[in-house]
Motif scaffolding. Structure first.
Motif, PDB file in Angstrom:
ATOM      1  N   ASP A 137     -31.699  52.087  34.984  1.00 48.10           N
ATOM      2  CA  ASP A 137     -30.832  51.301  34.098  1.00 48.10           C
ATOM      3  C   ASP A 137     -31.514  50.005  33.670  1.00 48.10           C
ATOM      4  O   ASP A 137     -31.479  49.631  32.491  1.00 48.10           O
ATOM      5  CB  ASP A 137     -29.512  50.997  34.811  1.00 48.10           C
ATOM      6  N   VAL A 138     -32.138  49.327  34.609  1.00 49.07           N
ATOM      7  CA  VAL A 138     -32.818  48.064  34.299  1.00 49.07           C
ATOM      8  C   VAL A 138     -33.948  48.276  33.297  1.00 49.07           C
ATOM      9  O   VAL A 138     -34.073  47.548  32.305  1.00 49.07           O
ATOM     10  CB  VAL A 138     -33.365  47.423  35.594  1.00 49.07           C
ATOM     11  N   MET A 139     -34.761  49.296  33.528  1.00 47.22           N
ATOM     12  CA  MET A 139     -35.905  49.514  32.650  1.00 47.22           C
ATOM     13  C   MET A 139     -35.476  49.987  31.262  1.00 47.22           C
ATOM     14  O   MET A 139     -36.106  49.623  30.251  1.00 47.22           O
ATOM     15  CB  MET A 139     -36.862  50.523  33.282  1.00 47.22           C
ATOM     16  N   MET A 140     -34.407  50.750  31.165  1.00 47.89           N
ATOM     17  CA  MET A 140     -33.915  51.146  29.843  1.00 47.89           C
ATOM     18  C   MET A 140     -33.371  49.927  29.089  1.00 47.89           C
ATOM     19  O   MET A 140     -33.541  49.825  27.873  1.00 47.89           O
ATOM     20  CB  MET A 140     -32.842  52.224  29.970  1.00 47.89           C
ATOM     21  N   ARG A 141     -32.752  49.004  29.802  1.00 47.52           N
ATOM     22  CA  ARG A 141     -32.304  47.780  29.141  1.00 47.52           C
ATOM     23  C   ARG A 141     -33.493  46.972  28.634  1.00 47.52           C
ATOM     24  O   ARG A 141     -33.442  46.353  27.564  1.00 47.52           O
ATOM     25  CB  ARG A 141     -31.462  46.934  30.098  1.00 47.52           C
ATOM     26  N   ARG A 142     -34.592  47.011  29.387  1.00 45.18           N
ATOM     27  CA  ARG A 142     -35.781  46.293  28.947  1.00 45.18           C
ATOM     28  C   ARG A 142     -36.395  46.946  27.702  1.00 45.18           C
ATOM     29  O   ARG A 142     -36.772  46.255  26.753  1.00 45.18           O
ATOM     30  CB  ARG A 142     -36.822  46.230  30.078  1.00 45.18           C
ATOM     31  N   PHE A 143     -36.481  48.258  27.698  1.00 48.91           N
ATOM     32  CA  PHE A 143     -37.009  48.927  26.512  1.00 48.91           C
ATOM     33  C   PHE A 143     -36.113  48.684  25.304  1.00 48.91           C
ATOM     34  O   PHE A 143     -36.598  48.505  24.183  1.00 48.91           O
ATOM     35  CB  PHE A 143     -37.171  50.430  26.770  1.00 48.91           C
ATOM     36  N   ASP A 144     -34.807  48.670  25.522  1.00 46.97           N
ATOM     37  CA  ASP A 144     -33.894  48.390  24.425  1.00 46.97           C
ATOM     38  C   ASP A 144     -34.119  46.976  23.889  1.00 46.97           C
ATOM     39  O   ASP A 144     -34.056  46.746  22.671  1.00 46.97           O
ATOM     40  CB  ASP A 144     -32.447  48.558  24.887  1.00 46.97           C
ATOM     41  N   ALA A 145     -34.401  46.030  24.781  1.00 48.60           N
ATOM     42  CA  ALA A 145     -34.658  44.656  24.362  1.00 48.60           C
ATOM     43  C   ALA A 145     -35.959  44.540  23.563  1.00 48.60           C
ATOM     44  O   ALA A 145     -36.123  43.614  22.763  1.00 48.60           O
ATOM     45  CB  ALA A 145     -34.713  43.733  25.581  1.00 48.60           C
ATOM     46  N   MET A 186     -44.104  53.439  27.896  1.00 46.54           N
ATOM     47  CA  MET A 186     -44.266  52.669  26.661  1.00 46.54           C
ATOM     48  C   MET A 186     -44.852  53.530  25.542  1.00 46.54           C
ATOM     49  O   MET A 186     -44.459  53.411  24.368  1.00 46.54           O
ATOM     50  CB  MET A 186     -45.165  51.454  26.920  1.00 46.54           C
ATOM     51  N   ARG A 187     -45.785  54.406  25.873  1.00 47.15           N
ATOM     52  CA  ARG A 187     -46.399  55.276  24.866  1.00 47.15           C
ATOM     53  C   ARG A 187     -45.343  56.154  24.194  1.00 47.15           C
ATOM     54  O   ARG A 187     -45.417  56.422  22.997  1.00 47.15           O
ATOM     55  CB  ARG A 187     -47.472  56.156  25.521  1.00 47.15           C
ATOM     56  N   VAL A 188     -44.386  56.619  24.971  1.00 51.15           N
ATOM     57  CA  VAL A 188     -43.306  57.436  24.414  1.00 51.15           C
ATOM     58  C   VAL A 188     -42.352  56.560  23.609  1.00 51.15           C
ATOM     59  O   VAL A 188     -41.948  56.914  22.495  1.00 51.15           O
ATOM     60  CB  VAL A 188     -42.550  58.168  25.544  1.00 51.15           C
ATOM     61  N   PHE A 189     -41.986  55.411  24.167  1.00 49.62           N
ATOM     62  CA  PHE A 189     -41.053  54.494  23.515  1.00 49.62           C
ATOM     63  C   PHE A 189     -41.523  54.099  22.116  1.00 49.62           C
ATOM     64  O   PHE A 189     -40.721  54.040  21.173  1.00 49.62           O
ATOM     65  CB  PHE A 189     -40.888  53.250  24.399  1.00 49.62           C
ATOM     66  N   LEU A 190     -42.803  53.839  21.956  1.00 48.79           N
ATOM     67  CA  LEU A 190     -43.310  53.363  20.671  1.00 48.79           C
ATOM     68  C   LEU A 190     -43.140  54.385  19.557  1.00 48.79           C
ATOM     69  O   LEU A 190     -43.071  54.019  18.380  1.00 48.79           O
ATOM     70  CB  LEU A 190     -44.787  52.973  20.805  1.00 48.79           C
ATOM     71  N   ASP A 191     -43.052  55.658  19.903  1.00 48.54           N
ATOM     72  CA  ASP A 191     -42.893  56.710  18.898  1.00 48.54           C
ATOM     73  C   ASP A 191     -41.534  57.410  18.994  1.00 48.54           C
ATOM     74  O   ASP A 191     -41.335  58.465  18.385  1.00 48.54           O
ATOM     75  CB  ASP A 191     -44.007  57.754  19.046  1.00 48.54           C
TER      76      ASP A 191
END
Length: 232
Positions: free
Chosen positions: A105-113, A177-182
Protein backbone atom coordinates in the motif's frame (compact mmCIF):
# COMPACT_ATOMS: atom_id res chain seq x y z
CA UNK A 1 24.99 46.32 -18.62
CA UNK A 2 21.51 46.54 -17.16
CA UNK A 3 20.83 48.51 -14.00
CA UNK A 4 20.83 45.93 -11.20
CA UNK A 5 19.07 48.37 -8.86
CA UNK A 6 16.04 48.74 -11.14
CA UNK A 7 12.67 48.95 -9.39
CA UNK A 8 11.03 47.01 -12.20
CA UNK A 9 8.88 44.21 -10.70
CA UNK A 10 10.24 40.70 -11.09
CA UNK A 11 8.73 38.76 -13.97
CA UNK A 12 7.32 35.59 -12.47
CA UNK A 13 5.51 34.45 -15.61
CA UNK A 14 7.79 31.42 -15.82
CA UNK A 15 7.26 30.36 -12.21
CA UNK A 16 6.07 26.73 -12.13
CA UNK A 17 4.05 27.41 -8.98
CA UNK A 18 3.25 31.14 -8.60
CA UNK A 19 1.70 30.51 -5.17
CA UNK A 20 4.79 28.80 -3.75
CA UNK A 21 6.16 30.19 -0.49
CA UNK A 22 9.90 30.41 -1.10
CA UNK A 23 10.52 30.30 2.66
CA UNK A 24 8.89 26.86 2.86
CA UNK A 25 11.24 23.97 1.94
CA UNK A 26 8.32 21.78 0.89
CA UNK A 27 7.04 24.46 -1.48
CA UNK A 28 10.54 24.85 -2.88
CA UNK A 29 10.76 21.12 -3.52
CA UNK A 30 7.39 21.05 -5.27
CA UNK A 31 8.33 23.96 -7.52
CA UNK A 32 11.75 22.53 -8.34
CA UNK A 33 10.39 19.03 -8.95
CA UNK A 34 7.72 20.31 -11.32
CA UNK A 35 10.17 22.54 -13.19
CA UNK A 36 12.93 19.94 -13.48
CA UNK A 37 10.69 17.10 -14.59
CA UNK A 38 8.90 19.34 -17.06
CA UNK A 39 12.22 20.32 -18.60
CA UNK A 40 13.43 16.72 -18.60
CA UNK A 41 10.30 15.62 -20.44
CA UNK A 42 10.75 18.39 -22.98
CA UNK A 43 14.46 18.21 -23.74
CA UNK A 44 15.97 15.23 -21.90
CA UNK A 45 17.51 15.06 -18.43
CA UNK A 46 21.08 15.36 -19.69
CA UNK A 47 20.27 18.80 -21.12
CA UNK A 48 18.68 20.17 -17.95
CA UNK A 49 20.86 22.64 -16.05
CA UNK A 50 20.40 24.13 -12.59
CA UNK A 51 20.14 27.70 -13.90
CA UNK A 52 17.24 26.75 -16.15
CA UNK A 53 15.51 24.84 -13.35
CA UNK A 54 15.80 27.84 -11.02
CA UNK A 55 14.45 30.23 -13.67
CA UNK A 56 11.59 27.92 -14.63
CA UNK A 57 10.65 27.42 -10.98
CA UNK A 58 10.85 31.16 -10.40
CA UNK A 59 13.32 30.81 -7.53
CA UNK A 60 16.10 33.39 -7.10
CA UNK A 61 19.56 31.86 -7.33
CA UNK A 62 20.40 33.31 -3.91
CA UNK A 63 17.72 31.04 -2.48
CA UNK A 64 18.08 28.13 -4.89
CA UNK A 65 21.76 27.42 -4.27
CA UNK A 66 21.31 26.83 -0.53
CA UNK A 67 19.20 23.72 -1.16
CA UNK A 68 20.08 22.56 -4.68
CA UNK A 69 23.81 22.49 -5.24
CA UNK A 70 23.86 19.82 -7.90
CA UNK A 71 21.67 17.80 -10.21
CA UNK A 72 21.34 15.06 -7.59
CA UNK A 73 19.75 17.60 -5.25
CA UNK A 74 17.12 18.32 -7.91
CA UNK A 75 16.31 14.61 -8.16
CA UNK A 76 16.18 14.52 -4.37
CA UNK A 77 13.44 17.16 -4.49
CA UNK A 78 11.28 14.84 -6.59
CA UNK A 79 11.90 12.02 -4.13
CA UNK A 80 11.07 14.19 -1.12
CA UNK A 81 7.80 15.35 -2.69
CA UNK A 82 6.73 11.73 -3.20
CA UNK A 83 7.83 10.80 0.32
CA UNK A 84 5.95 13.72 1.86
CA UNK A 85 2.77 12.73 0.02
CA UNK A 86 2.99 9.18 1.38
CA UNK A 87 3.85 10.24 4.92
CA UNK A 88 1.02 12.80 4.99
CA UNK A 89 -1.37 9.86 4.87
CA UNK A 90 0.19 8.25 7.93
CA UNK A 91 -2.28 6.08 9.84
CA UNK A 92 -1.98 3.62 12.73
CA UNK A 93 -0.68 0.22 11.65
CA UNK A 94 -3.46 -2.32 11.22
CA UNK A 95 -2.34 -5.48 13.06
CA UNK A 96 -4.64 -7.54 10.82
CA UNK A 97 -2.53 -6.66 7.78
CA UNK A 98 0.73 -8.39 6.97
CA UNK A 99 3.89 -6.32 6.70
CA UNK A 100 4.02 -7.10 2.97
CA UNK A 101 0.46 -5.84 2.46
CA UNK A 102 1.23 -2.63 4.34
CA UNK A 103 4.38 -2.11 2.30
CA UNK A 104 2.46 -2.76 -0.92
CA UNK A 105 0.00 0.00 0.00
CA UNK A 106 2.78 2.44 0.90
CA UNK A 107 4.74 1.83 -2.29
CA UNK A 108 1.65 2.14 -4.51
CA UNK A 109 0.91 5.48 -2.87
CA UNK A 110 4.46 6.53 -3.68
CA UNK A 111 4.16 5.52 -7.32
CA UNK A 112 0.85 7.36 -7.52
CA UNK A 113 2.57 10.46 -6.12
CA UNK A 114 5.19 10.18 -8.88
CA UNK A 115 2.60 10.10 -11.68
CA UNK A 116 2.75 13.87 -12.39
CA UNK A 117 6.49 13.52 -13.03
CA UNK A 118 6.40 10.33 -15.09
CA UNK A 119 7.34 11.89 -18.44
CA UNK A 120 10.39 13.53 -16.91
CA UNK A 121 11.33 10.41 -14.96
CA UNK A 122 11.45 8.43 -18.20
CA UNK A 123 14.18 10.76 -19.36
CA UNK A 124 15.99 10.56 -16.02
CA UNK A 125 16.03 6.76 -16.06
CA UNK A 126 17.31 6.81 -19.64
CA UNK A 127 19.99 9.48 -19.14
CA UNK A 128 21.17 8.98 -15.56
CA UNK A 129 23.63 6.16 -16.38
CA UNK A 130 25.57 8.72 -18.42
CA UNK A 131 25.77 10.99 -15.35
CA UNK A 132 27.47 8.71 -12.77
CA UNK A 133 28.36 11.53 -10.36
CA UNK A 134 24.70 12.57 -10.01
CA UNK A 135 23.61 8.93 -9.80
CA UNK A 136 26.10 8.22 -7.02
CA UNK A 137 25.21 11.38 -5.11
CA UNK A 138 21.51 10.54 -5.32
CA UNK A 139 22.06 7.08 -3.81
CA UNK A 140 22.03 8.33 -0.21
CA UNK A 141 18.81 10.29 -0.71
CA UNK A 142 17.16 7.30 -2.33
CA UNK A 143 18.20 5.07 0.57
CA UNK A 144 16.70 7.50 3.07
CA UNK A 145 13.47 7.54 1.08
CA UNK A 146 13.25 3.76 1.14
CA UNK A 147 13.88 3.76 4.90
CA UNK A 148 10.97 6.16 5.41
CA UNK A 149 8.72 4.02 3.24
CA UNK A 150 9.53 1.09 5.54
CA UNK A 151 8.69 3.21 8.58
CA UNK A 152 5.41 4.28 6.95
CA UNK A 153 4.57 0.58 6.66
CA UNK A 154 5.33 0.01 10.34
CA UNK A 155 8.69 -1.69 9.65
CA UNK A 156 11.68 -0.37 11.61
CA UNK A 157 14.77 -0.03 9.37
CA UNK A 158 16.87 1.05 12.35
CA UNK A 159 16.86 -2.39 13.94
CA UNK A 160 19.33 -5.14 13.17
CA UNK A 161 19.06 -6.17 9.53
CA UNK A 162 17.43 -2.88 8.58
CA UNK A 163 20.11 -2.01 6.04
CA UNK A 164 19.29 -5.19 4.13
CA UNK A 165 15.61 -4.26 4.15
CA UNK A 166 16.39 -0.79 2.79
CA UNK A 167 18.58 -2.25 0.05
CA UNK A 168 15.96 -4.86 -0.78
CA UNK A 169 13.18 -2.30 -1.05
CA UNK A 170 15.40 -0.13 -3.22
CA UNK A 171 15.86 -3.06 -5.59
CA UNK A 172 12.10 -3.66 -5.64
CA UNK A 173 11.46 0.02 -6.37
CA UNK A 174 13.97 0.12 -9.23
CA UNK A 175 12.52 -3.03 -10.80
CA UNK A 176 8.92 -1.83 -10.56
CA UNK A 177 9.82 1.66 -11.77
CA UNK A 178 10.54 0.25 -15.24
CA UNK A 179 6.97 -1.05 -15.41
CA UNK A 180 5.46 2.10 -13.87
CA UNK A 181 7.04 4.37 -16.48
CA UNK A 182 5.22 2.55 -19.29
CA UNK A 183 2.02 1.70 -17.40
CA UNK A 184 -0.85 3.26 -19.37
CA UNK A 185 -3.63 1.73 -17.27
CA UNK A 186 -5.88 4.14 -15.40
CA UNK A 187 -5.46 2.32 -12.09
CA UNK A 188 -1.78 1.39 -12.53
CA UNK A 189 -2.78 -2.28 -12.57
CA UNK A 190 0.43 -3.31 -14.33
CA UNK A 191 2.46 -1.51 -11.68
CA UNK A 192 0.45 -3.17 -8.92
CA UNK A 193 1.06 -6.62 -10.39
CA UNK A 194 4.78 -5.96 -10.78
CA UNK A 195 5.04 -4.63 -7.22
CA UNK A 196 3.19 -7.61 -5.78
CA UNK A 197 5.47 -10.03 -7.62
CA UNK A 198 8.60 -8.13 -6.60
CA UNK A 199 7.61 -7.99 -2.92
CA UNK A 200 6.79 -11.69 -2.89
CA UNK A 201 10.18 -12.41 -4.45
CA UNK A 202 11.91 -10.23 -1.87
CA UNK A 203 10.04 -12.04 0.90
CA UNK A 204 11.17 -15.43 -0.41
CA UNK A 205 14.75 -14.20 -0.71
CA UNK A 206 14.64 -12.84 2.83
CA UNK A 207 13.39 -16.15 4.21
CA UNK A 208 16.13 -18.06 2.37
CA UNK A 209 18.81 -15.62 3.52
CA UNK A 210 17.66 -15.97 7.11
CA UNK A 211 17.79 -19.76 6.98
CA UNK A 212 21.38 -19.55 5.70
CA UNK A 213 22.60 -17.05 8.27
CA UNK A 214 20.60 -17.66 11.45
CA UNK A 215 22.58 -19.25 14.31
CA UNK A 216 21.65 -22.87 15.02
CA UNK A 217 21.03 -24.51 18.36
CA UNK A 218 22.87 -27.52 19.75
CA UNK A 219 20.65 -29.90 17.75
CA UNK A 220 21.09 -27.97 14.51
CA UNK A 221 17.70 -26.26 14.83
CA UNK A 222 17.30 -22.54 14.27
CA UNK A 223 16.18 -20.83 17.49
CA UNK A 224 13.08 -18.67 17.37
CA UNK A 225 10.59 -18.18 14.58
CA UNK A 226 11.18 -14.58 13.51
CA UNK A 227 13.01 -14.03 10.24
CA UNK A 228 14.22 -11.07 8.24
CA UNK A 229 11.39 -11.85 5.85
CA UNK A 230 8.93 -10.83 8.55
CA UNK A 231 10.01 -7.25 7.88
CA UNK A 232 8.65 -7.51 4.35
Amino acid sequence: MSDMSSDKPEDNSFRSDPTADLADPDSLDRSVAAAAMGLAAEKGWRRVGLLEVAHTAGIPLSRFHHRYRGRADVLAAVSRVADATVLAGDAPVDPAETARDRLFDVMMRRFDALRPYREGLRSVVRDLPADPSAALAFTCTFGRSMAWMLRAAGIDPDRRGGAALVAGLGTVHARVMRVFLDDDTADLSRTMAALDNALRGAERWGATFCRWTRPRGPLGKQPGTESMASGI
